[in-house]
Write a protein that holds these residues in place. Structure first.
Motif, PDB file in Angstrom:
ATOM      1  N   GLU A 114       1.037  -0.889   0.178  1.00 44.08           N
ATOM      2  CA  GLU A 114      -0.087  -0.264  -0.302  1.00 44.08           C
ATOM      3  C   GLU A 114       1.134   1.321   0.075  1.00 44.08           C
ATOM      4  O   GLU A 114       1.225   1.042   1.300  1.00 44.08           O
ATOM      5  CB  GLU A 114      -0.893  -0.208   1.140  1.00 44.08           C
ATOM      6  CG  GLU A 114      -2.711  -0.477   1.278  1.00 44.08           C
ATOM      7  CD  GLU A 114      -2.968  -0.798   2.165  1.00 44.08           C
ATOM      8  OE1 GLU A 114      -3.813  -0.032   2.511  1.00 44.08           O
ATOM      9  OE2 GLU A 114      -2.205  -1.953   3.053  1.00 44.08           O
ATOM     10  N   ILE A 115       0.929   2.024  -1.046  1.00 43.26           N
ATOM     11  CA  ILE A 115       2.013   2.504  -1.209  1.00 43.26           C
ATOM     12  C   ILE A 115       1.342   3.770  -0.638  1.00 43.26           C
ATOM     13  O   ILE A 115       2.814   4.278   0.055  1.00 43.26           O
ATOM     14  CB  ILE A 115       1.546   3.505  -3.346  1.00 43.26           C
ATOM     15  CG1 ILE A 115       3.437   4.285  -2.520  1.00 43.26           C
ATOM     16  CG2 ILE A 115       0.640   4.572  -3.461  1.00 43.26           C
ATOM     17  CD1 ILE A 115       4.013   4.079  -3.460  1.00 43.26           C
ATOM     18  N   ALA A 116       0.274   4.289   0.249  1.00 44.27           N
ATOM     19  CA  ALA A 116       0.098   4.965   1.447  1.00 44.27           C
ATOM     20  C   ALA A 116       0.777   4.513   2.788  1.00 44.27           C
ATOM     21  O   ALA A 116       1.065   5.739   3.778  1.00 44.27           O
ATOM     22  CB  ALA A 116      -1.230   5.895   1.618  1.00 44.27           C
ATOM     23  N   LEU A 117       0.944   4.100   2.730  1.00 47.52           N
ATOM     24  CA  LEU A 117       1.628   3.125   4.160  1.00 47.52           C
ATOM     25  C   LEU A 117       3.440   3.043   4.110  1.00 47.52           C
ATOM     26  O   LEU A 117       3.693   2.896   5.068  1.00 47.52           O
ATOM     27  CB  LEU A 117       1.206   1.904   4.546  1.00 47.52           C
ATOM     28  CG  LEU A 117      -0.351   2.169   4.950  1.00 47.52           C
ATOM     29  CD1 LEU A 117      -0.942  -0.133   6.026  1.00 47.52           C
ATOM     30  CD2 LEU A 117      -0.024   2.718   6.141  1.00 47.52           C
ATOM     31  N   THR A 118       3.793   3.190   2.680  1.00 44.57           N
ATOM     32  CA  THR A 118       5.531   3.619   2.739  1.00 44.57           C
ATOM     33  C   THR A 118       5.991   4.207   2.029  1.00 44.57           C
ATOM     34  O   THR A 118       7.045   4.670   1.272  1.00 44.57           O
ATOM     35  CB  THR A 118       5.681   1.672   1.565  1.00 44.57           C
ATOM     36  OG1 THR A 118       4.548   1.893   0.706  1.00 44.57           O
ATOM     37  CG2 THR A 118       5.378   0.604   2.165  1.00 44.57           C
ATOM     38  N   PRO A 119       5.979   6.215   2.585  1.00 46.24           N
ATOM     39  CA  PRO A 119       5.866   6.455   2.065  1.00 46.24           C
ATOM     40  C   PRO A 119       7.871   7.159   2.143  1.00 46.24           C
ATOM     41  O   PRO A 119       8.607   7.376   1.824  1.00 46.24           O
ATOM     42  CB  PRO A 119       5.409   8.472   2.749  1.00 46.24           C
ATOM     43  CG  PRO A 119       4.970   7.599   4.114  1.00 46.24           C
ATOM     44  CD  PRO A 119       4.921   6.302   4.002  1.00 46.24           C
ATOM     45  N   GLN A 120       8.182   6.306   3.234  1.00 39.26           N
ATOM     46  CA  GLN A 120       9.456   6.035   3.430  1.00 39.26           C
ATOM     47  C   GLN A 120      10.120   5.759   2.806  1.00 39.26           C
ATOM     48  O   GLN A 120      10.996   5.316   3.088  1.00 39.26           O
ATOM     49  CB  GLN A 120       9.756   5.093   5.120  1.00 39.26           C
ATOM     50  CG  GLN A 120      10.082   6.130   6.091  1.00 39.26           C
ATOM     51  CD  GLN A 120      10.422   5.122   7.396  1.00 39.26           C
ATOM     52  OE1 GLN A 120       9.468   4.271   7.793  1.00 39.26           O
ATOM     53  NE2 GLN A 120      11.391   5.496   7.804  1.00 39.26           N
ATOM     54  N   LEU A 121       9.952   4.290   2.046  1.00 46.22           N
ATOM     55  CA  LEU A 121      10.219   3.915   1.446  1.00 46.22           C
ATOM     56  C   LEU A 121      10.497   3.791  -0.244  1.00 46.22           C
ATOM     57  O   LEU A 121      11.457   4.588  -0.205  1.00 46.22           O
ATOM     58  CB  LEU A 121       9.423   2.323   0.687  1.00 46.22           C
ATOM     59  CG  LEU A 121      10.089   1.261   0.029  1.00 46.22           C
ATOM     60  CD1 LEU A 121      10.973   0.564   0.207  1.00 46.22           C
ATOM     61  CD2 LEU A 121       9.016   0.551  -0.406  1.00 46.22           C
ATOM     62  N   VAL A 122       9.472   5.338  -0.645  1.00 49.67           N
ATOM     63  CA  VAL A 122       9.563   5.860  -1.281  1.00 49.67           C
ATOM     64  C   VAL A 122      11.130   6.927  -1.307  1.00 49.67           C
ATOM     65  O   VAL A 122      11.926   7.759  -2.284  1.00 49.67           O
ATOM     66  CB  VAL A 122       8.495   6.797  -1.914  1.00 49.67           C
ATOM     67  CG1 VAL A 122       9.059   8.218  -3.120  1.00 49.67           C
ATOM     68  CG2 VAL A 122       7.568   6.075  -2.404  1.00 49.67           C
ATOM     69  N   SER A 123      11.114   7.666   0.138  1.00 52.05           N
ATOM     70  CA  SER A 123      12.160   8.581   0.147  1.00 52.05           C
ATOM     71  C   SER A 123      13.808   7.502  -0.009  1.00 52.05           C
ATOM     72  O   SER A 123      13.948   8.170  -0.297  1.00 52.05           O
ATOM     73  CB  SER A 123      11.712   8.956   1.921  1.00 52.05           C
ATOM     74  OG  SER A 123      10.370   9.605   2.010  1.00 52.05           O
ATOM     75  N   ARG A 124      13.900   6.605   0.528  1.00 56.11           N
ATOM     76  CA  ARG A 124      14.988   5.852   0.322  1.00 56.11           C
ATOM     77  C   ARG A 124      15.121   5.920  -1.018  1.00 56.11           C
ATOM     78  O   ARG A 124      16.052   5.917  -1.607  1.00 56.11           O
ATOM     79  CB  ARG A 124      14.459   4.483   1.147  1.00 56.11           C
ATOM     80  CG  ARG A 124      15.097   4.347   2.644  1.00 56.11           C
ATOM     81  CD  ARG A 124      14.920   3.261   2.922  1.00 56.11           C
ATOM     82  NE  ARG A 124      16.394   2.204   3.084  1.00 56.11           N
ATOM     83  CZ  ARG A 124      15.811   0.926   3.897  1.00 56.11           C
ATOM     84  NH1 ARG A 124      15.195   0.355   4.135  1.00 56.11           N
ATOM     85  NH2 ARG A 124      17.270  -0.146   3.638  1.00 56.11           N
TER      86      ARG A 124
END
Ligand code: ADP
Ligand code: ZN
Length: 760
Positions: A278-288
């Motif tokens: 769920e992209i909404a739950l993983t903003p941190q991953l996008v930042s990485r």
């Protein structure tokens, strides 16, 4: 095939028919027409835009007298031919209309695109894949102009606004709205008093790119990571269409493996897709990923406007952007020269689309990679039984990371048997003495705690103590959940809600009692029990009506929350280094599901939520409360023993003849009238029974029977299951069913779900 001919093309038109249509190509258009382009074709009395899915010899099926293609709408194909081929195969596998599959896959094929065709058959500016600028929007920000307002006469709500602004500095109106209800008139009044100012700024519209991210330096890989990356890169270079399972405990550095492999692919000019639950739950991953690769990443999420989606689509297709990140539908991203597909947390059930085109993005990732000669990496700490089985069989290559990448070991897990739990310090049955002490300890050491309970709301149901009536949803066969702060009883299956009443609607007695405990109630209990502790909540309610997931996680990271209570949303891959305690309030909830995967899901949830503890400097600890301390899901989660759980579960699956030993197809029927639904289900059951493979028992038919929740949104639901080891036979029976469904079942609707995940 001959390139000169191009006499006939197969076109997928956006209609719910399980076939593509063949057209002849006028001489003038033959030069230009290519698979993946949009064309205008006559369809009945209308003209519609469709997509060329095949040319000449690629066309399967008969050809009758053909009508001509009217116009070719694109200069270059909207879909690369690799993607078209994949989508045709996906449509075929799931027995779904190819036109609808293409529509699901493509933002450019929206209904409006077709409606808004210009008179000459060309596309309107908004839908065309020509230039679109970087999407920004004007946003209003509020900031304080005075720090001291002690002597000024203000309303309580105006003071609320000022204290939020004092604490958090400049805020967008949007963010302010999350903290104070309807803030605009208050802010205007404060502006008049000279205390704040409103200014307009251009900001990036896309929330995933709003905050700047510093570029990072890749860490030196640990030996097991380096070995995994070397294997992956080897397959990538050889253009081997290979599937891998990257099995690594939580925090073992799987993401780092993805990053290195994708970096290598990019260096070789190949593109990548990263699927996350769920992209909404993983903003941190996008930042990485942004920190490693910069902002040239397409993050595909539901908040994009059509224009932004088209822009992302165009830049991927052209190869200007080579990495697409997103939830399940990102598997359709038109990434050029695809080299790697990563499915992170591959066990997560959100990869399965549950309505319309019911596909499983995890399975489709393997298919697409195979067709594109790309590698596919399925990553998880708790792989699905099917995936691990495939790795054991050699259909996938197993790569293992056994240790955490950081010096911290996996957390110690303590199991508390709630059946022996006599009396608790707080009096609340779900705060056992060991958990209570662990929370006290955690707070005393300035740690943060996550408490997991798989029920949102205040209490899952309300019952009248006088007449025993349970408050049910009028449209669904489920109890209404009390949401106390909203003062509503809500149905979690439809949009129904009604104000909470004191009196029983059946007998009038003032004895409505809340039954069971939800996250909202536990948050209340915790706030009173551990006074001074700041309690936060993360569940669907806070995500949709409250401050939003990202805000809760940000506050958590800033240590503005001491105890976070939530549903399974707290179990998803968050990296919150301050969390030293994880409490599972009731492990049994997910075990009670009438689904052959209940035990697997429970193990995965327990292992994942436990993995949130001790990711930082301090050691982590987990307290797991249950009435079934001897259940294999609990025992194996306690010892972090995936292999043992797998062996036991596989044994049970073999006994019961479920996946991975048999394949399943679910058939679901619903109608507003119970009798109509039941008769339609029986009609389909008869069709299935007549098939030789069912008649001779090679395919088992189970049901039809009322669904686990027999009524939702006023529609009565029946279901049946087809089960068999032979995929071809199962498909043959499904094809017969689909043909019958296409003939129509009166007022009833029916659907076929290949490889179902949700058995309810
Ligand atoms: P997973 O995806 O398996 O949960 P991550 O890739 O997020 O694991 O890694 C967990 C933590 O360890 C992260 O903070 C990450 O930055 C760190 N890490 C991973 N690999 C290395 C490494 N080779 N050297 C140093 N730190 C690492
Ligand atoms: Zn309902």
């Amino acid at each position: 095939m001959s390139f000169a001919a191009k006499e006939r093309v197969e076109v997928a038109v956006p209609v719910p028919l399980r076939q593509a249509f063949t057209y002849s190509v006028p001489l003038l258009l033959r030069e230009r027409i290519v698979v993946g382009m949009r064309v205008l074709v006559p369809f009945g009395p209308r003209k519609v835009a469709g997509i060329v899915t095949a040319i000449d010899q690629e066309i399967v099926g008969e050809t009758r007298k053909l009508r001509d293609v009217v116009a070719v709408l694109d200069e270059e194909p909207v879909f690369p031919s690799e993607l078209i081929g994949f989508l045709r195969e996906a449509a075929d596998y799931y027995l779904h209309p190819v036109g609808e599959v293409l529509r699901a896959a493509s933002p450019a094929l929206s209904k409006d695109a077709i409606k808004n065709l210009r008179a000459d058959g060309s596309l309107s500016e908004n839908e065309s894949l020509k230039g679109a600028s970087v999407a920004t929007q004007k946003t209003r920000f509020v900031h304080l102009t005075k720090k001291d307002f002690a002597d000024i006469k203000l309303s309580a709500r105006q003071r609320d606004v000022l204290s939020v602004l004092t604490e958090r500095g400049t805020l967008s109106m949007e963010d302010l709205r999350l903290a104070v209800r309807n803030p605009l008139p208050l802010v205007k009044a404060l502006v008049t008093k000279g205390l704040c100012e409103i200014e307009e700024r251009e900001v990036l519209r896309d929330p995933y790119f709003r905050e700047a991210v510093d570029r990072d330096t890749p860490p030196e890989l640990h030996a097991p990571q380096a070995k995994a990356v070397a294997t992956l890169i080897d397959a990538l270079q050889k253009k081997e269409a290979k599937g891998f399972l990257l099995h690594g405990v939580t925090g073992s550095g799987k993401t780092e493996v993805y990053l290195h492999t994708i970096a290598e692919a990019r260096a070789k000019g190949r593109g990548a897709i990263l699927l996350v639950p769920e992209i909404a739950l993983t903003p941190q991953l996008v930042s990485r990923f942004r920190a490693r690769f910069g902002d040239g990443i397409a993050v595909l999420h539901s908040g994009l406007s059509d224009k932004e989606r088209n822009q992302a689509w165009r830049s991927l297709r052209r190869g200007d952007v080579t990495l697409a990140v997103g939830a399940r539908s990102a598997i359709f991203a038109p990434v050029k020269n695809l080299g790697v597909i990563v499915v992170d947390e591959e066990h997560d059930s959100s990869f399965k689309q549950e309505e319309g085109f019911r596909y499983n993005a995890r399975d489709m990732a393997l298919l697409r990679a195979h067709r594109a000669s790309a590698i596919c990496i399925l990553g998880s700490a708790t792989p699905s039984i099917e995936t691990y089985h495939a790795a054991q069989n050699g259909r996938l290559t197993l790569l293992t990371l056994k240790e955490r990448a950081t010096p911290r070991a996996l957390p110690r897990v303590e199991v508390v048997d709630l059946g022996r739990n006599r009396g608790t310090p707080s009096g609340h049955p779900l705060l056992s003495a060991p958990l209570h002490r662990a929370i006290e300890n955690c707070l005393a050491n300035q740690g943060q705690a996550i408490l997991f309970l798989n029920r949102r709301g205040f209490s899952p149901s309300m019952r009248c103590d006088a007449c025993n009536t349970v408050m049910n949803c009028p449209a669904c066969a489920v109890a209404l959940t009390e949401h106390r702060s909203a003062r509503l009883l809500r149905c979690h299956y439809c949009d129904f809600s009604t104000p909470t009443t004191q009196a029983c609607p059946a007998c009038g007695a003032l004895e409505l009692m809340p039954i069971g405990v939800g996250t909202e109630r536990i948050a209340d209990v915790l706030a009173t029990t551990f006074s001074g502790a700041r309690v936060g909540r993360l569940d669907r309610d806070t995500a949709t009506t409250g401050e939003g997931v990202e805000d809760v996680l940000r506050r958590m990271r800033r240590k503005e929350i001491d105890i976070l209570v939530g549903t399974q949303m707290v179990a998803k891959g968050h990296d919150l280094p301050g969390v030293t305690l994880v409490g599972v309030l009731l492990a049994d909830q997910s075990l009670a599901f009438p689904d052959f995967r209940a035990s697997e899901r429970t193990f995965q949830l327990l292992a994942q939520v436990s993995g949130r503890a001790g990711r930082g400097e301090e050691e982590g600890r987990v307290v797991l409360q249950t009435y079934q301390p001897d259940h294999s899901a609990v025992v194996c989660a306690k010892t972090h023993d995936y292999e043992r759980f797998y062996e036991q579960e596989l044994h049970d699956r073999r006994d019961l003849n479920y996946a991975p030993f048999a394949r399943l197809v679910a058939v679901r029927v619903d109608a507003g009238d119970e009798g109509v639904a039941q008769r339609a289900a029986q009609t389909l059951a008869q069709v299935a029974s007549k098939h030789p493979a069912v008649a001779d028992g090679r395919i088992r038919l189970l049901g039809p029977a009322p669904a686990t929740i027999p009524r939702i949104r006023g529609r009565y639901r029946f279901r049946m299951l087809l089960r068999g080891a032979d995929r071809k036979l199962l498909r043959a029976v499904s094809v017969a069913l689909v043909a019958r469904i296409d003939e129509g079942l009166g007022q009833a609707r029916a659907s076929v779900d290949i490889d179902p995940v949700n058995m309810l």
